[in-house]
Design a protein around this motif. Structure first.
Motif, PDB file in Angstrom:
ATOM      1  N   PRO A  62       0.816  -1.213   0.000  1.00 18.21           N
ATOM      2  CA  PRO A  62       0.000   0.000   0.000  1.00 18.21           C
ATOM      3  C   PRO A  62       0.856   1.272   0.000  1.00 18.21           C
ATOM      4  O   PRO A  62       1.989   1.276   0.482  1.00 18.21           O
ATOM      5  N   ILE A  63       0.302   2.339  -0.543  1.00 16.55           N
ATOM      6  CA  ILE A  63       0.950   3.645  -0.496  1.00 16.55           C
ATOM      7  C   ILE A  63       0.453   4.366   0.753  1.00 16.55           C
ATOM      8  O   ILE A  63      -0.736   4.634   0.908  1.00 16.55           O
ATOM      9  N   VAL A  64       1.385   4.687   1.650  1.00 20.44           N
ATOM     10  CA  VAL A  64       1.052   5.363   2.905  1.00 20.44           C
ATOM     11  C   VAL A  64       1.898   6.627   3.011  1.00 20.44           C
ATOM     12  O   VAL A  64       3.142   6.546   2.965  1.00 20.44           O
ATOM     13  N   ASN A  65       1.236   7.772   3.121  1.00 18.04           N
ATOM     14  CA  ASN A  65       1.939   9.065   3.170  1.00 18.04           C
ATOM     15  C   ASN A  65       2.913   9.222   2.000  1.00 18.04           C
ATOM     16  O   ASN A  65       4.053   9.681   2.168  1.00 18.04           O
ATOM     17  N   GLY A  66       2.460   8.770   0.818  1.00 18.53           N
ATOM     18  CA  GLY A  66       3.249   8.922  -0.393  1.00 18.53           C
ATOM     19  C   GLY A  66       4.378   7.924  -0.556  1.00 18.53           C
ATOM     20  O   GLY A  66       5.154   8.006  -1.516  1.00 18.53           O
ATOM     21  N   LYS A  67       4.469   6.930   0.325  1.00 20.47           N
ATOM     22  CA  LYS A  67       5.565   5.961   0.287  1.00 20.47           C
ATOM     23  C   LYS A  67       5.000   4.545   0.186  1.00 20.47           C
ATOM     24  O   LYS A  67       4.024   4.199   0.863  1.00 20.47           O
ATOM     25  N   SER A  68       5.630   3.711  -0.645  1.00 17.68           N
ATOM     26  CA  SER A  68       5.202   2.320  -0.795  1.00 17.68           C
ATOM     27  C   SER A  68       5.692   1.499   0.390  1.00 17.68           C
ATOM     28  O   SER A  68       6.875   1.533   0.746  1.00 17.68           O
ATOM     29  N   GLU A  69       4.786   0.766   1.025  1.00 14.76           N
ATOM     30  CA  GLU A  69       5.113  -0.070   2.176  1.00 14.76           C
ATOM     31  C   GLU A  69       5.143  -1.546   1.769  1.00 14.76           C
ATOM     32  O   GLU A  69       4.351  -1.975   0.934  1.00 14.76           O
ATOM     33  N   ASP A  70       6.049  -2.307   2.367  1.00 13.65           N
ATOM     34  CA  ASP A  70       6.131  -3.746   2.144  1.00 13.65           C
ATOM     35  C   ASP A  70       5.476  -4.451   3.326  1.00 13.65           C
ATOM     36  O   ASP A  70       6.055  -4.536   4.414  1.00 13.65           O
ATOM     37  N   CYS A  71       4.266  -4.970   3.115  1.00 21.17           N
ATOM     38  CA  CYS A  71       3.522  -5.559   4.218  1.00 21.17           C
ATOM     39  C   CYS A  71       4.174  -6.807   4.807  1.00 21.17           C
ATOM     40  O   CYS A  71       3.880  -7.188   5.941  1.00 21.17           O
ATOM     41  N   GLU A  72       5.051  -7.449   4.055  1.00 26.86           N
ATOM     42  CA  GLU A  72       5.727  -8.645   4.586  1.00 26.86           C
ATOM     43  C   GLU A  72       6.536  -8.313   5.833  1.00 26.86           C
ATOM     44  O   GLU A  72       6.806  -9.182   6.661  1.00 26.86           O
ATOM     45  N   VAL A  73       6.950  -7.053   5.964  1.00 21.62           N
ATOM     46  CA  VAL A  73       7.702  -6.633   7.151  1.00 21.62           C
ATOM     47  C   VAL A  73       6.827  -6.704   8.397  1.00 21.62           C
ATOM     48  O   VAL A  73       7.316  -6.945   9.499  1.00 21.62           O
ATOM     49  N   TYR A  74       5.516  -6.507   8.221  1.00 15.34           N
ATOM     50  CA  TYR A  74       4.612  -6.378   9.368  1.00 15.34           C
ATOM     51  C   TYR A  74       3.717  -7.590   9.583  1.00 15.34           C
ATOM     52  O   TYR A  74       3.306  -7.855  10.716  1.00 15.34           O
ATOM     53  N   ASN A  75       3.389  -8.328   8.516  1.00 10.77           N
ATOM     54  CA  ASN A  75       2.472  -9.452   8.671  1.00 10.77           C
ATOM     55  C   ASN A  75       3.039 -10.513   9.596  1.00 10.77           C
ATOM     56  O   ASN A  75       4.207 -10.893   9.498  1.00 10.77           O
ATOM     57  N   ASP A  76       2.203 -11.019  10.481  1.00 10.56           N
ATOM     58  CA  ASP A  76       2.641 -12.078  11.400  1.00 10.56           C
ATOM     59  C   ASP A  76       2.863 -13.393  10.663  1.00 10.56           C
ATOM     60  O   ASP A  76       3.649 -14.223  11.072  1.00 10.56           O
TER      61      ASP A  76
END
Length: 261
Positions: A62-76
């Motif tokens: 997802p794009i958050v505050n104009g930056k692309s995030e990698d959800c694999e960093v956060y997903n359990d």
């Protein structure tokens, strides 16, 4: 002062889906294209808290505050390949703002200089006075620190007598020439509301007619027994998320020689 809210953990049987339904104040989306990120919402009048502490769902990039995030960093689960594996466990603090400030709107030449009391966030009240005049101030909510009357003035007319001293409304009226009529008696207010860190609760005193019976009915949060054998001791209960307070400060009933701790 700052309760922590933490989601339940995952195990092999319940999968790794969204934790957003466990958010205590609801949840909201903080992303645009590329995927989806949802976080737990915060209640009003609280300190800002990182969205990463409040994340409950993260899918793809997802794009958050104009930056692309990698959800694999956060997903359990490690990979958000489907909604069913896009959950994120959250843990965040909710701290009230120390002292929010409330300020009236300003006057302009078109709206006159009438009372500002209608803008008071917690209502308004008359200040007891004598003499020729009247003073009204914004009210304060319960369990807050005292705030000077002068900061909370919203209407001041004439020269009311407060605590045996004349209060010259001409010093405070925004019309500046005295507040001699109700339409020119408004006062702009600006005051802070600071919650008391500790609220003291005190039982009513005894007298010869009331006897010396159980005071537990006056406990604001109920009462509970804290003893075993030899008698009985009952104390006022504490609300959730409060600091420890000695049981001996909270005793409301004590009979015989009870064993405590």
């Amino acid at each position: 002062r700052c309760p922590r809210h933490t989601s339940s953990g995952y195990d092999d049987t319940n999968g790794f889906s969204s934790k957003c339904e466990e958010c205590p104040y609801g949840y909201e989306s903080v992303s645009t294209d590329g995927g989806s990120m949802q976080v737990c919402s915060m209640p009003d009048n609280t300190e800002p808290t990182s969205i990463y502490d409040r994340m409950c769902f993260c899918y793809k990039n997802p794009i958050v505050n104009g930056k692309s995030e990698d959800c694999e960093v956060y997903n359990d689960y490690g990979k958000s390949t489907t909604d069913a594996s896009a959950g994120v466990q959250f843990s965040f603090l909710v701290c009230p703002e120390p002292c929010p400030r409330y300020t009236s709107s300003k006057y302009d030449s078109s709206d006159g200089f009438g009372s500002k009391c209608g803008e008071c966030p917690f209502g308004d009240e008359a200040v007891p006075s004598s003499g020729s005049g009247a003073l009204r101030v914004c009210s304060m909510p319960p369990n807050t620190e005292p705030t000077p009357l002068l900061e909370r003035q919203c209407y001041c007319h004439g020269n009311p007598i407060l605590n045996d001293k004349a209060h010259n409304c001409g010093q405070y009226n925004d019309y500046a020439v005295g507040g001699n009529t109700g339409s020119h008696a408004g006062v702009l207010f600006s005051f802070m509301v600071c919650t008391k860190e500790c609220t003291e609760h005190t039982s009513s005193p005894y007298d010869a007619t009331s006897g010396f019976t159980d005071k537990c009915g006056e406990c604001p949060n109920g009462s509970e027994f804290v003893s075993e054998g030899g008698g009985a001791m009952k104390v006022c209960s504490l609300p959730e998320n409060s600091a420890p307070v000695s049981v001996f400060s909270r005793v409301c009933y004590c009979h015989g020689a009870p064993k405590v701790n």
